[in-house]
Motif scaffolding. Sequence first.
Motif, short mmCIF file in Angstrom:
data_model
loop_
_atom_site.label_atom_id
_atom_site.label_comp_id
_atom_site.label_asym_id
_atom_site.label_seq_id
_atom_site.Cartn_x
_atom_site.Cartn_y
_atom_site.Cartn_z
N GLY A 252 7.19 6.37 -9.19
CA GLY A 252 7.74 7.36 -8.33
C GLY A 252 8.08 6.89 -6.89
N ALA A 253 7.28 6.01 -6.30
CA ALA A 253 7.50 5.69 -4.76
C ALA A 253 8.73 5.05 -4.73
CB ALA A 253 6.33 4.64 -4.57
N ALA B 229 11.41 7.69 -4.00
CA ALA B 229 11.15 8.56 -2.82
C ALA B 229 12.25 8.39 -1.95
CB ALA B 229 9.72 8.08 -2.48
N ASN B 230 11.78 8.60 -0.62
CA ASN B 230 12.64 8.55 0.75
C ASN B 230 13.09 7.20 1.31
OD1 ASN B 230 10.30 7.81 1.73
ND2 ASN B 230 9.97 9.59 3.11
N HIS C 52 4.07 7.38 4.21
CA HIS C 52 5.23 7.71 3.39
C HIS C 52 6.57 7.70 3.84
CE1 HIS C 52 2.54 8.04 -0.70
NE2 HIS C 52 2.08 7.18 0.25
#
Length: 133
Positions: free
Chosen positions: A66-67, A70-71, A122
Amino acid sequence: MIEFYPQIKHAHIGLALLSGSLFALRGALLLAGARWPGAAPVRYLSYTIDTALLTAAMMLLTILPGALYANGWLAVKVALLVVYVVLGVFALRRGRTTQARAVCYVAALLVFAQMYFIARTHHPFGVFYLLGW
Ligand code: HEM
């Protein structure tokens, strides 16, 4: 494997701190004129820690990719890792003058700190995000 995710993440964080601390120590001692930070056993210890760090990173990504979506924090962290490695090589080995090695050493430590803050927040801006910029 998912049940081991927290342990692997803790290992990854611990290895990251160990890797950064060893680099900081080696660089400081080399700049102070000591010879052993460049000696083979110390270098092999450093390679071992870095290999374990990256292995833990790959395990985390394999379990929960998932990371990656992410953004963008992980992409920025990995890009900075390349910058950190190049600066580290110049700080410990390839820098021609003491001044060049010192500049690369300080820059490498700053890049490392930014990678750490990016991971912790994050967020791709890392420390700047924490400071609210
Ligand atoms: C190829 C290199 C790397 C990859 C692919 C990678 C990947 C990852 C992944 C997937 C996570 C888990 C994120 C989560 O579960 O929320 C993570 C966490 C973390 N990484 Fe890395 N990592 C790498 C290198 C590094 C380095 C060099 C550092 C040291 C500055 C570092 C510091 C951290 C920290 C502190 C965390 C914990 C973040 C939190 O508190 O949630 N990583 N990394």
